[in-house]
Design an enzyme around this catalytic site. Sequence first.
Site, PDB file in Angstrom:
ATOM      1  N   TYR A 198       0.947  -1.320  -0.026  1.00 39.21           N
ATOM      2  CA  TYR A 198      -0.078  -0.136   0.053  1.00 39.21           C
ATOM      3  C   TYR A 198       0.990   1.184  -0.070  1.00 39.21           C
ATOM      4  O   TYR A 198       0.627   2.184  -0.793  1.00 39.21           O
ATOM      5  CB  TYR A 198      -0.830   0.079   1.264  1.00 39.21           C
TER       6      TYR A 198
ATOM      7  N   LYS B  33       0.940   4.348  -2.727  1.00 38.66           N
ATOM      8  CA  LYS B  33       0.981   5.673  -2.577  1.00 38.66           C
ATOM      9  C   LYS B  33       2.200   6.589  -2.747  1.00 38.66           C
ATOM     10  O   LYS B  33       1.961   7.866  -3.053  1.00 38.66           O
ATOM     11  CB  LYS B  33       0.728   6.049  -0.721  1.00 38.66           C
TER      12      LYS B  33
HETATM   13  P1  NAP Z   1     -13.073   5.132   4.245  1.00 34.06           P
HETATM   14  O1  NAP Z   1     -13.468   6.329   5.230  1.00 34.06           O
HETATM   15  O2  NAP Z   1     -12.789   3.639   4.595  1.00 34.06           O
HETATM   16  O3  NAP Z   1     -13.776   5.464   2.679  1.00 34.06           O
HETATM   17  C1  NAP Z   1     -13.673   4.517   1.789  1.00 34.06           C
HETATM   18  C2  NAP Z   1     -14.554   5.124   0.580  1.00 34.06           C
HETATM   19  O4  NAP Z   1     -13.976   4.394  -0.517  1.00 34.06           O
HETATM   20  C3  NAP Z   1     -15.837   4.658   0.671  1.00 34.06           C
HETATM   21  O5  NAP Z   1     -16.358   5.797   0.386  1.00 34.06           O
HETATM   22  C4  NAP Z   1     -15.859   3.576   0.114  1.00 34.06           C
HETATM   23  O6  NAP Z   1     -17.603   3.337  -0.445  1.00 34.06           O
HETATM   24  C5  NAP Z   1     -15.097   3.841  -1.280  1.00 34.06           C
HETATM   25  N1  NAP Z   1     -14.676   2.809  -2.027  1.00 34.06           N
HETATM   26  C6  NAP Z   1     -13.729   1.842  -1.738  1.00 34.06           C
HETATM   27  N2  NAP Z   1     -13.320   1.087  -2.628  1.00 34.06           N
HETATM   28  C7  NAP Z   1     -13.742   1.776  -3.923  1.00 34.06           C
HETATM   29  C8  NAP Z   1     -13.579   1.546  -5.152  1.00 34.06           C
HETATM   30  N3  NAP Z   1     -12.941   0.447  -5.689  1.00 34.06           N
HETATM   31  N4  NAP Z   1     -14.030   2.483  -6.162  1.00 34.06           N
HETATM   32  C9  NAP Z   1     -15.158   3.568  -5.803  1.00 34.06           C
HETATM   33  N5  NAP Z   1     -14.988   3.621  -4.180  1.00 34.06           N
HETATM   34  C10 NAP Z   1     -14.535   2.994  -3.329  1.00 34.06           C
HETATM   35  O7  NAP Z   1     -11.500   5.571   3.642  1.00 34.06           O
HETATM   36  P2  NAP Z   1     -10.597   6.964   3.954  1.00 34.06           P
HETATM   37  O8  NAP Z   1      -9.570   6.751   5.202  1.00 34.06           O
HETATM   38  O9  NAP Z   1     -11.478   8.113   3.867  1.00 34.06           O
HETATM   39  O10 NAP Z   1      -9.579   6.727   2.716  1.00 34.06           O
HETATM   40  C11 NAP Z   1      -9.761   7.600   1.548  1.00 34.06           C
HETATM   41  C12 NAP Z   1      -8.404   7.750   0.895  1.00 34.06           C
HETATM   42  O11 NAP Z   1      -7.540   8.488   1.855  1.00 34.06           O
HETATM   43  C13 NAP Z   1      -7.502   6.669   0.417  1.00 34.06           C
HETATM   44  O12 NAP Z   1      -6.989   6.789  -0.681  1.00 34.06           O
HETATM   45  C14 NAP Z   1      -6.602   6.357   1.513  1.00 34.06           C
HETATM   46  O13 NAP Z   1      -5.656   5.736   0.854  1.00 34.06           O
HETATM   47  C15 NAP Z   1      -6.325   7.748   1.996  1.00 34.06           C
HETATM   48  N6  NAP Z   1      -5.684   7.878   3.298  1.00 34.06           N
HETATM   49  C16 NAP Z   1      -6.340   7.633   4.419  1.00 34.06           C
HETATM   50  C17 NAP Z   1      -5.730   7.701   5.563  1.00 34.06           C
HETATM   51  C18 NAP Z   1      -6.320   7.294   6.737  1.00 34.06           C
HETATM   52  O14 NAP Z   1      -5.623   7.009   8.135  1.00 34.06           O
HETATM   53  N7  NAP Z   1      -7.588   7.332   6.851  1.00 34.06           N
HETATM   54  C19 NAP Z   1      -4.259   8.332   5.766  1.00 34.06           C
HETATM   55  C20 NAP Z   1      -3.764   8.527   4.498  1.00 34.06           C
HETATM   56  C21 NAP Z   1      -4.430   8.465   3.262  1.00 34.06           C
HETATM   57  P3  NAP Z   1     -18.264   2.079  -1.007  1.00 34.06           P
HETATM   58  O15 NAP Z   1     -17.999   1.077  -0.199  1.00 34.06           O
HETATM   59  O16 NAP Z   1     -19.507   2.322  -1.428  1.00 34.06           O
HETATM   60  O17 NAP Z   1     -17.378   1.792  -2.416  1.00 34.06           O
END
Ligand code: NAP
Length: 272
Positions: A176, A180
């Site tokens: 992962y 990134k």
């Molecule tokens: P999250 O709260 O778990 O939300 C994930 C979202 O992605 C949901 O709306 C889900 O909806 C959708 N999703 C999952 N697979 C998908 C696909 N194949 N196509 C379209 N939609 C999809 O996640 P988050 O933490 O906000 O993460 C969002 C981004 O931030 C990601 O790129 C992650 O790598 C990045 N990020 C997160 C963190 C952290 O600590 N949370 C840190 C650094 C970066 P459905 O289930 O309806 O598809």
Amino acid sequence: MMRAAADQMIRTFSGNTSGLCRRLEGKVAIVTASTQGIGFSIAKRLAEEGAKVMISSRKEANVNSAVQKLLNEGLQASGVVCHVANKEDRKRLLDETKAKFGGLDILVSNAAVNPAVGPVLDCSEDVWDKIFDINVKSTYLLMKEARPLLKQGKSPSIIIISSIAGYQPFGLLGVYSISKTALIALCKATYEDLAGDGIRVNCIAPGVIKTKFSQAMYQSESIEETTKSKIPMGRLGLPDEMGGIAAFLASDDASYITGETIVASGGMPSRL
Ligand code: NAP
């Protein structure tokens, strides 16, 4: 940092958005994976600043509920189901955005997965492919496919959601993390060509943000304390703290910024 000081910082970030400027009035935005977490917060903030926002994710019920939440707040939003790895879904996302809102000015590529946790060299080929298909290839393809529409947009820009893990790989999230880092490279490899079209492209690299995706890092009090101990600001970030960064990057306040990454990690180190 003392807990009291960290709590004070959270209070300072009140989440109160009244009095926001409307830097994105008249613009149209797509945010992928925007039915919860960081994507939803970004979509909401873009809409609060005046953009018309196309919500999307894989599940129709999630799309409908996220759109309804924005409409209930008097914001302009619509939704379409889009699994980012599916070519037809991506086409429908762009087609419906054009049909509904007349064009596209802001593309936020936010979707990512992490299907396995473990030592990086133990990752199976299937898991590697899935991570790279969703996190990197889908972002690349969507950027390419959206380019003709964005080119006709108003001061258009692309925002890619990377991660602090792209700078400093997380222990058991090795592949992962590599994906990134690849997104930061994608931004660096494309900004010159896109500048020729008048399109800016930038990344946001969030630290540990309290969402479903990161729940393993705060699932118990002791795990949360261990996570916090690695964050100089002494707390996890909130999804809404990412929204303002995206709104800034999409706005004319960032009109001379392209090919860059804004790190929002509470001080976790970000050197490649
Ligand atoms: P999250 O709260 O778990 O939300 C994930 C979202 O992605 C949901 O709306 C889900 O909806 C959708 N999703 C999952 N697979 C998908 C696909 N194949 N196509 C379209 N939609 C999809 O996640 P988050 O933490 O906000 O993460 C969002 C981004 O931030 C990601 O790129 C992650 O790598 C990045 N990020 C997160 C963190 C952290 O600590 N949370 C840190 C650094 C970066 P459905 O289930 O309806 O598809």
